[in-house]
Design a protein around this motif. Structure first.
Motif, mmCIF file in Angstrom:
data_model
loop_
_atom_site.group_PDB
_atom_site.id
_atom_site.type_symbol
_atom_site.label_atom_id
_atom_site.label_comp_id
_atom_site.label_asym_id
_atom_site.label_seq_id
_atom_site.Cartn_x
_atom_site.Cartn_y
_atom_site.Cartn_z
ATOM 1 N N THR A 39 0.808 -1.288 -0.151
ATOM 2 C CA THR A 39 -0.156 -0.157 -0.015
ATOM 3 C C THR A 39 0.932 1.443 -0.217
ATOM 4 O O THR A 39 2.282 0.710 0.040
ATOM 5 N N GLU A 40 0.576 2.078 -0.273
ATOM 6 C CA GLU A 40 0.767 3.545 -0.430
ATOM 7 C C GLU A 40 -0.103 4.315 -0.071
ATOM 8 O O GLU A 40 -1.038 3.956 -0.733
ATOM 9 N N VAL A 41 0.304 5.349 1.102
ATOM 10 C CA VAL A 41 -0.944 7.168 1.156
ATOM 11 C C VAL A 41 0.223 8.359 0.280
ATOM 12 O O VAL A 41 1.272 8.521 1.313
ATOM 13 N N TRP A 94 -3.200 0.491 -3.653
ATOM 14 C CA TRP A 94 -2.866 -0.600 -3.497
ATOM 15 C C TRP A 94 -3.036 -1.674 -4.223
ATOM 16 O O TRP A 94 -3.183 -1.934 -5.047
ATOM 17 N N ASP A 95 -1.885 -2.908 -3.589
ATOM 18 C CA ASP A 95 -1.766 -3.695 -4.772
ATOM 19 C C ASP A 95 -2.380 -5.488 -4.189
ATOM 20 O O ASP A 95 -1.847 -5.666 -3.013
ATOM 21 N N MET A 96 -3.415 -5.590 -4.484
ATOM 22 C CA MET A 96 -4.432 -6.840 -4.547
ATOM 23 C C MET A 96 -3.784 -8.169 -5.575
ATOM 24 O O MET A 96 -5.235 -7.843 -6.451
ATOM 25 N N PRO A 97 -3.218 -8.852 -5.164
ATOM 26 C CA PRO A 97 -3.114 -9.754 -6.419
ATOM 27 C C PRO A 97 -4.294 -10.594 -6.642
ATOM 28 O O PRO A 97 -4.740 -10.447 -6.059
ATOM 29 N N TRP A 123 -2.330 -3.036 -9.447
ATOM 30 C CA TRP A 123 -3.020 -2.018 -8.362
ATOM 31 C C TRP A 123 -3.593 -1.736 -8.936
ATOM 32 O O TRP A 123 -3.488 -1.074 -10.102
ATOM 33 N N LYS A 124 -3.609 -0.595 -7.474
ATOM 34 C CA LYS A 124 -5.338 0.353 -7.916
ATOM 35 C C LYS A 124 -5.395 1.643 -6.503
ATOM 36 O O LYS A 124 -3.909 1.916 -6.187
ATOM 37 N N GLU A 125 -5.675 2.737 -7.363
ATOM 38 C CA GLU A 125 -5.487 3.917 -6.868
ATOM 39 C C GLU A 125 -7.049 4.547 -6.311
ATOM 40 O O GLU A 125 -7.610 4.762 -7.208
#
Length: 173
Positions: free
Chosen positions: A44-46, A83-86, A93-95
Motif C-alpha cells: 500500500t501507499e498513502v 494498493w496492490d491486491m494480487p 495496483w489500484k488507486e
C-alpha cells in the motif's frame, strides 16, 4: 525625539501581535492496515509513503512510517491511497482518493480495506483490533456458515430454521 520613542513602542507592540503559532500544524503519523476482505494486500501507499501489507481478515498495528497529517482535522481532508491486491500471481495496483474521517486528536493513520474497493481512513491511537478503535475489526466468516436467507420482512430465515432444527437435539435442564 518624542516621535522616535512612539515609533519604537509601536514596533515592539506590533511584533508581539504577530506571535508564531503555539505548535506544529502537521505531524508524521505511522500507518496501519486493516483488511476486511478475503484477499491479500501485497503493498500500500498513502500519498508518497509506503503503508505495508496485510493478510486476509487481519488488523495490524501502525508500524510503517510516516505520512504527513494535519494536527487538526478539516472538512475535505483526503488522501491518495494506492494498493496492490494480487489476482493469482498477477499484481493488480489500484488507486483511490479517500476522505479522512473526522478526528479530534492526532494519532496513527489506519487504512481499512473492504470489498468492492471501499476504503475508509481513520486517525486514532487505538490499534486496528482494539475494541476502542473507531471501526470494528475484521471478522473472518466461518467456512461452514450456511448462506443467509431473509424473508420479505428482513428477518433471517436461516437462524429460525437452524433453531427449529436443533431444538429437539439440545438437552433440556
Amino acid at each position: 525625539m518624542k516621535y522616535l520613542i512612539l515609533l519604537a513602542a509601536a514596533t515592539c507592540l506590533s511584533a508581539c501581535a504577530a506571535a508564531p503559532p503555539e505548535g506544529p500544524e502537521e505531524y508524521g503519523a505511522t500507518i496501519g492496515i486493516v483488511n476486511h476482505t478475503d484477499k491479500y494486500i501485497y503493498a500500500t501507499e498513502v500519498g508518497t509513503s509506503g503503508g505495508g501489507h496485510a493478510a486476509r481478515y487481519s488488523a495490524g498495528i501502525a508500524n510503517v512510517c510516516c505520512v504527513v497529517v494535519p494536527v487538526k482535522w478539516h472538512a475535505g481532508l483526503r488522501m491518495n491511497v494506492q494498493w496492490d491486491m494480487p489476482e493469482g500471481s498477477e499484481h493488480v495496483w489500484k488507486e483511490k482518493m479517500v476522505e479522512v474521517k473526522k478526528y479530534d486528536e492526532p494519532g496513527s493513520v489506519y487504512l481499512h480495506f473492504f470489498d468492492n474497493d471501499e476504503i475508509r481512513i481513520v486517525v486514532t491511537d487505538w490499534i486496528g483490533g482494539a475494541p476502542e478503535h473507531p471501526i470494528p475489526p475484521p471478522v473472518k466468516p466461518l467456512v461452514n456458515d450456511p448462506p443467509m436467507r431473509y424473508d420479505s420482512a428482513g428477518k433471517n430465515k436461516s437462524s429460525l430454521a437452524l433453531s427449529a432444527a436443533t431444538q429437539g437435539s439440545v438437552p433440556k435442564r
